[in-house]
Design a protein around this motif. Structure first.
Motif, short mmCIF file in Angstrom:
data_model
loop_
_atom_site.label_atom_id
_atom_site.label_comp_id
_atom_site.label_asym_id
_atom_site.label_seq_id
_atom_site.Cartn_x
_atom_site.Cartn_y
_atom_site.Cartn_z
N GLU B 358 -58.73 20.47 -1.22
CA GLU B 358 -57.96 19.40 -0.57
C GLU B 358 -56.67 19.99 -0.03
O GLU B 358 -56.00 20.76 -0.72
N PRO B 359 -56.28 19.65 1.22
CA PRO B 359 -55.11 20.31 1.82
C PRO B 359 -53.78 19.84 1.25
O PRO B 359 -52.79 20.55 1.33
N TYR B 360 -53.71 18.62 0.71
CA TYR B 360 -52.41 18.10 0.33
C TYR B 360 -52.55 17.27 -0.93
O TYR B 360 -53.07 16.16 -0.90
N ALA B 361 -52.10 17.83 -2.05
CA ALA B 361 -52.19 17.10 -3.30
C ALA B 361 -50.91 17.34 -4.09
O ALA B 361 -50.22 18.34 -3.91
N LEU B 362 -50.56 16.37 -4.91
CA LEU B 362 -49.39 16.51 -5.77
C LEU B 362 -49.74 16.05 -7.16
O LEU B 362 -50.50 15.12 -7.34
N ARG B 363 -49.15 16.73 -8.16
CA ARG B 363 -49.41 16.33 -9.53
C ARG B 363 -48.19 15.59 -10.06
O ARG B 363 -47.06 16.01 -9.84
N ASN B 364 -48.44 14.48 -10.69
CA ASN B 364 -47.36 13.78 -11.37
C ASN B 364 -47.09 14.54 -12.68
O ASN B 364 -47.95 14.58 -13.56
N PRO B 365 -45.90 15.13 -12.81
CA PRO B 365 -45.67 16.00 -13.98
C PRO B 365 -45.74 15.22 -15.29
O PRO B 365 -46.08 15.80 -16.33
N ALA B 366 -45.43 13.91 -15.25
CA ALA B 366 -45.43 13.15 -16.49
C ALA B 366 -46.86 12.86 -16.98
O ALA B 366 -47.19 13.11 -18.14
N THR B 367 -47.71 12.38 -16.07
CA THR B 367 -49.04 11.99 -16.49
C THR B 367 -50.08 13.08 -16.30
O THR B 367 -51.17 13.01 -16.86
#
Ligand code: HEM
Lengths: 414, 502
Positions: B358-367
């Motif tokens: 996937e070209p654009y993903a972000l991880r929520n650091p909390a969950t």
């Protein structure tokens, strides 16, 4: 951000200094003159600190780079250099008389920054702008613009001092009539669509150009025309300032223009481009009134200024000196830009609108430098060329970004 | 007896006079300033359809005829530049001998008729005899950094001095610099070219696609003297210029600014390509990682990083790195996967399968949850790769690795898998230029920076002091002239006169 606060204080100082310098001319009290200088020095010092702080802030935000890379920063730097040059002139020539003319330009530029809501955020640079040449290019160009700004102010004084009489009142009527006709035509053609609007502006450009050339070639023999030109320049300066100040209060205070929202879309919305026809009419009436006032009171202003002003040939000399400073700087600005473009794209000259307009400005001042060697071209013509040159500077600086399209990053106002 | 001037001579003289006049220069500069505006109002070099959208058919035809769509290269604009250059050259040739004479002429004592032509002069009567006057005047003038030449006559003594001779050359330095820039630009147009190249990752080329063909090649071909090296293949559509070597794009990547919270912003901070150069036999010569503002040059041809894009329907390869968890210094093992491919990694005794990209993903650091975003223009802002790890044939766990990860990917075992790249789906956009004239232009630039400074801030100043004995009365006449800054010189002159009379 502490630097924004300091910038606002500096802007305020320049406004106060402007009022003081004008009062100094009006009331002829030495105390006022000293106060004016004092406030100017103070403003300059504060602005210098603000510039340095901003530089440091950018490093703290980890995007460390010179505070000179967007419209906001370059405008701030422009005013700073102009005030600096003015202070040097005041010191060297020991006269405060120019202040009333230079400070309004400085304030005008700073007011434009505030009014136009030009984003003051420290934004990271796009890759093409990451070059040391950027710093030299922008700094040198803006120092040059500032010198031309001072030259413009002094040329305005020269033209006023040069005028013996304002000519018959019918001249004013013709001028006002022309403004009415052109304004109506402009609104009408703008209503017909983008293309007609462009055609209208091109037509206006050609008319103005013909007038300039007439003034330069035959101006010295037609002093009333020169006086009309002078009135127009002064009206433009004051009118632009006032219109933008009104926009400022209207948009920010009443309509709560969101921070960062482009002002470009709203420029003159509270005056000439208002939706209410009566406000538009009132605005135009105010401009025409101002024009009439400037035109009719010019001689009075001249008599007021006369006792403060150095001899005409000295004014001419200061203008030449300022252009002799500004022109090599503009040359340097163009050259550093070319070298930078070559290192980034392999083309040192691409005829993009901004480049071309800086070259046009450069040509105009080259004309100024050579006109001295053409027989019969003296002070008056030179002052007109210098004024036209500065109009080109303003267009290069703002107009190209607002009206024409191109490569330069200051293009987008946000 | 005076020789009668021939017709040719008269014409030549007229032409010379016309081209050496400053008036022509001013007129040409005015015309250039005005016509240059046209090309800033009308967009240059757009596709014909764009113009038809903006203007009517007749307008387009008229503009086309006048060359307004590529105005700065029309014959009439170039002609204007040529006229300016001719003006400049002839004006320089016309005036330089005179300047040379002024500069090389020895200082001459000033006499009464010479005094008339000098702008600043003052007569002082001096108490104390000629020698005292001489002594005093020399001291005053020397203190200001002038070197003095002396000459003596009967009852008269002359001191002469000058300064700032070099400033007379400032104008010539400036004017010649313009000529150099013009010549350099011409050389560039005749022997250089501008081209572009969109080179996919992993591919090589030995030609680039021309925007401007070298004028020289065109001329030679037109006169049938030599064949142009340019290749006009009908399928490419664009004329191609052979390089004489191969260039390959080994890899291309974009970095994005990261927000203070560690999230990529989607705003490119830098893009770079690794280019390799091979000779025509396929031997590698060298490679270089180029960035915007930092090009590669080989055999006079320069490759500039200018843009990039994604290839339609290309299948990329995912590059992953596997290293032991307890040793952050270890370089680990780098493996290239096709999408969907499973590869056995002996060092950890696991099989890794790449599920998707996937070209654009972000991880929520909390969950720890990974969100996918729509990426504009196919930018790989923060790529994510989903992988599944097998022990033998049985799947153990699935996880997602991100290019920039503000949180932690799920890695239960004692090794770490990290994202290294996604290769083979993008092309690097290169500007390619050859400009043999650029150094002459740069020489002109340097002179153009210096010349005006010399012209404006230097001044050729001359001073004469004549000391006469007029019937026992010592009379000192001070005279001076300056080529520049009269007002400044007047002040200096008055001060000198004051000091001498003191
Ligand atoms: C773009 C082209 C040109 C540039 C940038 C240029 C630049 C200059 C500059 C900086 C000066 C010094 C002015 C001063 O000291 O106040 C100058 C002087 C002069 N220029 Fe040009 N010039 C150009 C074209 C020409 C042309 C085409 C002519 C042809 C007649 C010309 C004739 C002169 C003359 C006669 C002077 C005065 C020389 C003197 O002081 O003895 N210039 N020029």
């Amino acid at each position: 951000m502490e630097s924004s606060l300091l910038f606002n204080i500096a802007t305020l100082s320049y406004l106060v200094a402007m009022v003081l310098y004008i009062s100094y001319l009006a009331f002829k009290k030495n105390v006022i003159g000293k106060a004016a200088s004092g406030v100017t020095y103070l403003g300059l010092v504060i602005q210098t600190i603000a510039l340095l702080l901003r530089w440091r802030e950018s490093y703290q935000m980890d995007i460390g780079r010179v505070p000179l890379s967007n419209l906001y920063e370059s405008l701030v730097f422009f005013t700073w250099s102009m005030v600096l040059i003015y202070v040097i002139v005041e010191f060297k020539y020991k006269t405060r008389a120019f202040g009333a003319f230079v400070m309004p330009v400085a304030f005008l530029a700073l007011a434009f920054i505030n009014v136009s809501g030009v984003s003051s955020e420290i934004t990271p640079l796009v890759p093409a702008l990451k070059s040391n040449w950027l710093f030299y290019h922008v700094m040198i160009s803006f120092l040059g613009y500032a010198a031309f700004g001072v030259a413009f102010a002094i040329s305005m004084i020269y033209l006023l001092m040069d005028t013996e009489e304002r000519g018959p009142a019918v001249n004013l009527l013709y001028a006002l009539g022309a403004i009415v006709v052109l304004a109506l035509l402009g609104y009408y053609m703008a209503g017909l669509g983008e293309r007609m609007k462009t055609a209208f502006w091109m037509g206006i450009g050609v008319l103005i150009l013909i007038w300039f050339i007439y003034l330069i070639v035959a101006g010295a023999k037609n002093r009333p025309q020169v006086f009309l030109f002078w009135s127009l320049c002064v009206t433009l300066a004051i009118g632009l300032l006032a219109a933008m100040a009104i926009d400022f209060f209207y948009l920010i205070t009443l309509k709560h223009l969101a921070a960062g929202e482009s002002f470009k879309k709203h420029m003159f919305e509270s005056t000439f481009l208002n939706s209410s026809i009566s406000i538009v009419l009132v605005s135009w009436a105010a401009v025409m009134g101002l024009f009439g006032l400037v035109w009719s009171q010019g001689m009075r202003l001249k008599n007021l200024l006369k006792q403060y002003m150095p001899a005409q040939d000295q004014l001419d000399d200061v203008t030449y000196r300022m252009i002799a400073i500004g022109w090599p700087l503009l040359t340097g600005g163009i050259i550093t830009g070319a070298v930078w473009a070559n290192s980034a794209w392999g083309t040192y000259w691409g005829w993009d609108p901004k480049e071309t307009w800086s070259l046009i400005t450069w040509f105009i001042y080259a004309i100024y430098l050579h006109a001295r060697y053409v027989r019969g071209w003296k002070g008056t013509q030179m002052a007109v060329i210098s004024a036209v040159g500065f109009l080109a500077v303003i267009f290069t600086y703002l107009g190209v970004n607002l009206v024409l399209s191109g490569l330069h990053s200051y293009g987008g106002m946000n | 007896m005076e020789k009668k001037k021939g017709f040719i001579d008269i014409i030549a003289e007229k032409v010379w006079k016309f081209f050496s006049s400053v008036k022509l220069a001013v007129v040409l500069l005015i015309i250039l300033a005005i016509v240059s505006v046209i090309g800033t109002v009308i967009q240059q070099n757009e596709a014909p359809e764009t113009y038809l959208q903006e203007y009517s058919r007749t307008t387009v035809d008229i503009f086309e005829m006048l060359g307004f769509f590529d105005m700065y290269h029309t014959w009439w604009f170039v002609l204007l530049l040529f006229l300016l250059t001719a003006n400049l050259t002839i004006c320089t040739l016309d005036r330089f001998p005179h300047t040379w004479k002024i500069v090389t002429a020895p200082l001459k004592p000033i006499e009464d008729d010479g005094l008339k032509a000098v702008p600043f002069k003052k007569e002082i009567s001096f108490k104390g005899g000629m020698d005292n006057a001489r002594e005093h005047a020399m001291k005053v003038i020397r203190a200001r950094g002038y070197r003095i030449v002396e000459s003596r006559g009967a009852d008269v003594l002359h001191l002469m001095t000058q300064k700032g001779l070099f400033s007379r050359f400032g104008v010539y330095i400036t004017h010649v610099s313009i000529l150099l820039i013009f010549i350099g630009a011409l050389i560039g147009a005749f022997f250089g070219f501008k081209a572009f190249l969109n080179l996919p990752e992993g591919e090589a080329t030995k030609v680039v696609y021309l925007r401007n063909e070298p004028m020289w090649d065109k001329l030679m071909a037109a006169f049938g003297i030599a064949e142009s090296p340019v290749i006009l293949s009908p399928e490419a559509g664009v004329p191609a210029m052979p390089l004489g070597y191969f260039v390959r794009c080994d890899s291309f990547d974009v970095d994005y600014y990261v927000s203070p919270s560690g999230m990529p912003t989607g705003m490119p901070s830098e893009y770079h390509s690794t280019l390799s150069v091979f000779d025509l036999n396929g031997r590698k010569i060298f490679d270089k990682r180029i960035r915007v503002n930092d090009p590669l040059t080989y055999q006079g041809i320069t490759f500039y990083q200018s843009s990039y894009g994604t290839l339609p329907n290309a299948h990329g390869k995912v590059i992953l790195n596997i290293r032991p968890k307890n040793d952050p210094q270890a370089r680990g093992e780098t493996i290239t996967f096709d999408l969907g491919q499973a590869i056995y990694v002996p060092s950890i005794d696991r099989t890794i399968k790449v599920l998707n990209f996937e070209p654009y993903a972000l991880r929520n650091p909390a969950t720890g949850e990974v969100m996918l975003y729509q990426s504009e223009r196919d930018e790989y802002i923060n790529p994510a790769v989903q992988i599944e790890v097998y022990k033998g044939k049985s799947p153990i766990y699935k996880t997602i690795v991100l290019k920039t990860d503000p949180g932690q990917p799920d890695m239960p075992e004692n090794y770490i898998i990290s994202y290294r790249g996604y290769w083979g789906t993008r092309y690097t956009g290169l500007q390619v230029t050859k400009d043999p004239g650029v150094w002459i232009v740069y020489a002109g630039f340097i002179m153009l920076c210096l010349g005006p400074l010399v012209a404006f801030f230097g001044s050729h100043k001359k001073l004469w002091v004549r000391i006469q004995d007029r019937k026992g009365q010592t009379v000192v006449t001070v005279a001076g002239s300056a080529s520049k800054n009269r007002l400044g010189f007047e002040r200096e002159f008055n001060k000198i006169v004051e000091d001498i009379s003191a």
